[in-house]
Design an enzyme around this catalytic site. Sequence first.
Site, short mmCIF file in Angstrom:
data_model
loop_
_atom_site.label_atom_id
_atom_site.label_comp_id
_atom_site.label_asym_id
_atom_site.label_seq_id
_atom_site.Cartn_x
_atom_site.Cartn_y
_atom_site.Cartn_z
CE1 TYR A 1 -3.22 -2.82 0.12
CE2 TYR A 1 -3.78 -2.21 2.37
CZ TYR A 1 -3.99 -3.00 1.25
OH TYR A 1 -4.97 -3.98 1.27
CB SER A 2 1.24 4.32 -0.47
OG SER A 2 0.07 4.89 -1.01
#
Length: 360
Positions: free
Chosen positions: A58-59
């Site tokens: 995630y990111s």
Amino acid sequence: MKYRKLGNTGLIVSELALGTMQFGGKMKMGNLGQEDTTRMVKLALDRGINFIDTADVYSLGESETLVGNALKGARTEIVLATKVRLPVSDNLNWSGATRVNIMREVEASLQRLQTDYIDLYQVHGWDSNTPLEETVRALDDVVRQGKVRYIGLSNYMSWQAATAVMLQERMGLEKFVTAQMYYSLLGRGLEYEFQSFAEYHNIGILIWSPLVGGFLTGKYSRANPAPAGTRFAEAGSFVPFDKDMGYRVVDTLKQVAARRNVSPARAALSWVLGRPAVSSVIVAARKAEQLEDNIAAADLRLSDEDVRLLDEASDPGIPYPKWMVLQLDTVEDPRSKALYPERYVDGGPWKDLRGTRWSG
């Protein structure tokens, strides 16, 4: 907030979990920075959520970093889950469910999350390039080392999950206790086989994208499609569904929601919470008011009529071989009728676990 056991463990988790894909800017799924992340985490904890789910991808680690900062002073109060498997670098070995990637990424996640242990460490997907024995052995090792408490899988097909669990049993290794899977009124494929597998093995299902990227909030219609920049426009193609059926389901969802004086999103979440084998439903929001409304779904219990309407509107039909299994286990087997008369409708054919009638 209400609470449930995490699969076949003694760990207690909130019915709703806070998802974190919207934290950080590298995935363009929310672009929330540290201030907003801290505010959303605090809101979730204040409302009784004790379960937070993130992932190394995630990111590209930014989400874990933001969550770690937001949890300072509160780490021992919550159940923290993260994942490994998807690529976090152009380096070919910084991907997959390999021993080297699992060992490196668990250390990286621990550092970003600023914690000594991860409550639930999940394989983000099946890795066809790595021997399954290597994956499950590495996961067992990180548990034995005290870096991880429990392990889970995500996005596996039924045969893959069954193979993994049987291998863990045969090798005497730590077993998967959860399965993080997509499930919604517009994505009921989990009911074909996986739900029954999870019930049989006491594996807790964790639901992601229960609102289909925001489509089931009821904001969009044929005359008012999602504009560019919305969460659904960005994520909607990731959870594909038949749009005509989608609008029909939303119409019914609005009808049910109006009868209960709640939002369509709250009704959709309540429906998912009522499905078999579900340990927790992951919700994520960009705005505090959205998260507040999602959390309120824990206090909503739909009536049998509400569930029937939603079941019928979203019913994808029963594929082979499930319809044959149901027929052999019920209509063709008098023992079933004697033991489980409630499964029959007016003494006739099988009433499916979803509540919809199967007419043979």
